[in-house]
Scaffold this motif. Structure first.
Motif, PDB file in Angstrom:
ATOM      1  N   GLY A 108      20.065 -70.492  22.431  1.00 60.03           N
ATOM      2  CA  GLY A 108      20.919 -71.555  21.922  1.00 60.03           C
ATOM      3  C   GLY A 108      22.267 -71.678  22.596  1.00 60.03           C
ATOM      4  O   GLY A 108      23.294 -71.717  21.908  1.00 60.03           O
ATOM      5  N   PRO A 109      22.329 -71.735  23.933  1.00 60.18           N
ATOM      6  CA  PRO A 109      23.636 -71.884  24.592  1.00 60.18           C
ATOM      7  C   PRO A 109      24.289 -73.208  24.224  1.00 60.18           C
ATOM      8  O   PRO A 109      23.608 -74.200  23.959  1.00 60.18           O
ATOM      9  CB  PRO A 109      23.277 -71.837  26.082  1.00 60.18           C
ATOM     10  N   SER A 119      14.232 -79.288  34.317  1.00 65.42           N
ATOM     11  CA  SER A 119      13.713 -79.323  35.685  1.00 65.42           C
ATOM     12  C   SER A 119      13.371 -77.926  36.194  1.00 65.42           C
ATOM     13  O   SER A 119      12.318 -77.711  36.801  1.00 65.42           O
ATOM     14  CB  SER A 119      14.748 -79.990  36.598  1.00 65.42           C
ATOM     15  N   ILE A 120      14.253 -76.953  35.938  1.00 63.70           N
ATOM     16  CA  ILE A 120      13.977 -75.581  36.381  1.00 63.70           C
ATOM     17  C   ILE A 120      12.757 -75.022  35.663  1.00 63.70           C
ATOM     18  O   ILE A 120      11.888 -74.383  36.277  1.00 63.70           O
ATOM     19  CB  ILE A 120      15.204 -74.679  36.149  1.00 63.70           C
ATOM     20  N   LEU A 121      12.667 -75.255  34.362  1.00 58.24           N
ATOM     21  CA  LEU A 121      11.530 -74.732  33.606  1.00 58.24           C
ATOM     22  C   LEU A 121      10.215 -75.357  34.057  1.00 58.24           C
ATOM     23  O   LEU A 121       9.182 -74.677  34.127  1.00 58.24           O
ATOM     24  CB  LEU A 121      11.743 -74.966  32.112  1.00 58.24           C
ATOM     25  N   HIS A 165      16.041 -75.056  42.437  1.00 54.20           N
ATOM     26  CA  HIS A 165      16.050 -73.607  42.220  1.00 54.20           C
ATOM     27  C   HIS A 165      15.119 -72.943  43.230  1.00 54.20           C
ATOM     28  O   HIS A 165      13.984 -73.375  43.420  1.00 54.20           O
ATOM     29  CB  HIS A 165      15.587 -73.293  40.799  1.00 54.20           C
ATOM     30  N   GLN A 166      15.619 -71.874  43.854  1.00 53.45           N
ATOM     31  CA  GLN A 166      14.831 -71.143  44.846  1.00 53.45           C
ATOM     32  C   GLN A 166      14.264 -69.878  44.207  1.00 53.45           C
ATOM     33  O   GLN A 166      15.012 -69.028  43.726  1.00 53.45           O
ATOM     34  CB  GLN A 166      15.693 -70.786  46.055  1.00 53.45           C
ATOM     35  N   THR A 349      16.929 -66.786  34.234  1.00 54.70           N
ATOM     36  CA  THR A 349      17.676 -66.861  32.981  1.00 54.70           C
ATOM     37  C   THR A 349      19.132 -67.220  33.232  1.00 54.70           C
ATOM     38  O   THR A 349      19.714 -68.060  32.530  1.00 54.70           O
ATOM     39  CB  THR A 349      17.585 -65.520  32.226  1.00 54.70           C
ATOM     40  N   LEU A 350      19.724 -66.597  34.230  1.00 50.65           N
ATOM     41  CA  LEU A 350      21.115 -66.912  34.563  1.00 50.65           C
ATOM     42  C   LEU A 350      21.257 -68.373  34.983  1.00 50.65           C
ATOM     43  O   LEU A 350      22.219 -69.050  34.600  1.00 50.65           O
ATOM     44  CB  LEU A 350      21.601 -65.988  35.683  1.00 50.65           C
ATOM     45  N   ALA A 351      20.306 -68.857  35.767  1.00 50.83           N
ATOM     46  CA  ALA A 351      20.360 -70.256  36.201  1.00 50.83           C
ATOM     47  C   ALA A 351      20.288 -71.198  35.007  1.00 50.83           C
ATOM     48  O   ALA A 351      21.014 -72.199  34.934  1.00 50.83           O
ATOM     49  CB  ALA A 351      19.221 -70.540  37.180  1.00 50.83           C
ATOM     50  N   LEU A 352      19.425 -70.883  34.048  1.00 55.27           N
ATOM     51  CA  LEU A 352      19.286 -71.727  32.862  1.00 55.27           C
ATOM     52  C   LEU A 352      20.545 -71.685  31.996  1.00 55.27           C
ATOM     53  O   LEU A 352      21.030 -72.723  31.528  1.00 55.27           O
ATOM     54  CB  LEU A 352      18.075 -71.277  32.046  1.00 55.27           C
TER      55      LEU A 352
END
Length: 430
Positions: A108-109, A119-121, A165-166, A349-352
């Protein structure tokens, strides 16, 4: 064409359509057409679970293909789409990308960036389908060509039509990511060794280079952080890794000799030497002292390693010197983890949470300090960020409180010293 080959080809064709062009954008546009962020995440979760997506007027439905390929992979002893729960000692019911959706909703950020997160997910979901395809490459008439196609689709996944994302650099790393989830059936790894031997020499060497980095990071993590520097315990707890490590070292030594004899450019030889150093550093005494019990059925390969090290130790030690870790530059021997997916998930996780796709793939952590990285990005910075994240909360630690991703320059210098000392003592002195 066999039924297995046909299923693989059809899934690769479907992924080609999904990953090239506007399809992913149209999928996300449809999910965001109504409701709020929680609704959108719920739709994404449902589509992932069912392997069915709608992109404008087109439908992406691969449920039957994924199911059949996954069943074949399970029969081989591997679970690519699901994670092993080390506390309950069973595989998760939901696939890994679905678990990541659930995690983000629980976390819940505040003020998440919906476009970035979704998009990343979505890309993370497709990464797992590509990993499944990589595992099934041997269903094709030519596994090299199948992996080349996976490589092309991986590049499309991480290209301009996606999140940016790479994840990883190549099909070989993707294959190792699929393999390196915990699998209770240790004999399954022997089957992979046999299959990799069927690949062409270039891809075998590429697979060996990434394998050396991953196995070394994994075993060094155990040596320094879990087993109290007790090699006997480390070997007993990682029996399935050792035949794989032996095959990797044999392949890299052969590649080194061929490059030397062919007068290959220094850069090419340095790449092999860097990987070989990491492979040997995983357990230098396994190749210079008493052989581990896991090597018992592989005496011919062990003899070849000993003969090649005996013949080439001086030139190898000279080459290793160019990769000697220091306190001031990034060194891959300083980076270690329990499993590579721990590192990949930490990056994701950090990217999200930050709402920023990671511009550096995991592979940059497997090589010495690089130039030409995106502005503000460094290998050491990424490694230290992952370590800080891994020890940021108790639930991110191992069962015994171990940090699952670590960066320690001092351990790199010690690993280098122990490895070169063992080689000199056995092969280069007297």
């Amino acid at each position: 064409m066999s039924a297995a080959d046909q299923d693989l080809t059809q899934l690769l064709d479907a992924l080609d359509g999904a990953l090239n062009g506007r399809s992913r954008g149209e999928v996300l546009d449809g999910m965001r057409a109504r409701g709020d962020f929680v609704d959108w995440m719920g739709r994404l979760r449902g589509s992932m679970s069912e392997h069915r997506f709608v992109a404008g007027a087109e439908r992406f439905d691969v449920a039957h293909l994924v199911r059949r390929l996954d069943v074949r992979t399970r029969k081989d002893g591997f679970r690519v789409l699901h994670s092993w729960n080390h506390r309950t000692h069973e595989f998760t019911e939901d696939m890994v990308p679905v678990l990541m959706v659930d995690f983000f909703l629980r976390a819940g950020p505040k003020d998440p960036d919906p476009a970035v997160v979704l998009s990343i997910l979505l890309d993370y979901y497709f990464l797992h389908l590509l990993a499944l395809c990589a595992m099934r490459a041997w269903d094709a008439g030519d596994p090299d060509l199948a992996l080349a196609r996976v490589q092309s689709l991986l590049e499309a996944l991480q290209g301009e039509d996606g999140s940016g994302h790479q994840f990883v650099d190549d099909a070989e790393t993707l294959l190792i990511y699929a393999l390196s989830q915990f699998h209770p059936e240790e004999q399954a790894y022997d089957r992979i060794i046999t299959r990799v031997a069927e690949l062409g020499s270039t891809r075998r060497l590429a697979f060996a280079r990434v394998s050396a980095s991953v196995l070394s990071a994994h075993l060094r993590w155990g040596f320094w952080l879990m087993y109290g520097r007790d090699v006997v315990r480390m070997r007993a707890d990682n029996v399935g890794d050792y035949p794989w490590l032996l095959d990797v070292v044999v392949t890299l030594l052969r590649g080194w000799v061929e490059a030397e004899e062919a007068g290959a450019p220094q850069e090419d030889r340095d790449h092999i030497a860097e990987s070989l150093l990491q492979g040997l550093a995983a357990d230098p005494w396994a190749f210079t002292g008493s052989r581990p019990p896991a090597f018992a059925a592989h005496s011919e390969a062990c003899d070849e390693v000993s003969a090649l090290l005996e013949a080439h130790a001086p030139s190898l030690l000279e080459a290793f010197e160019r990769h000697k870790p220091t306190k001031t530059e990034y060194a891959p021997l300083a980076f270690h983890f329990n499993f590579p997916h721990n590192a990949l998930v930490a990056v994701l996780t950090l990217a999200l949470l930050e709402g920023r796709p990671q511009p550096l793939p995991l592979n940059v952590l497997f090589t010495r300090e690089m130039e030409g990285l995106p502005e503000g990005e460094t290998q050491e910075g990424l490694a230290r960020t992952l370590m800080a994240f891994s020890k940021g909360r108790p639930d991110r630690l191992g069962n015994r409180g171990e940090v699952l991703v670590a960066y320690d320059p001092l351990s790199a210098m010690r690993s280098y010293s122990m490895t070169t000392k063992a080689l000199r003592k056995r092969f280069a002195e007297g």
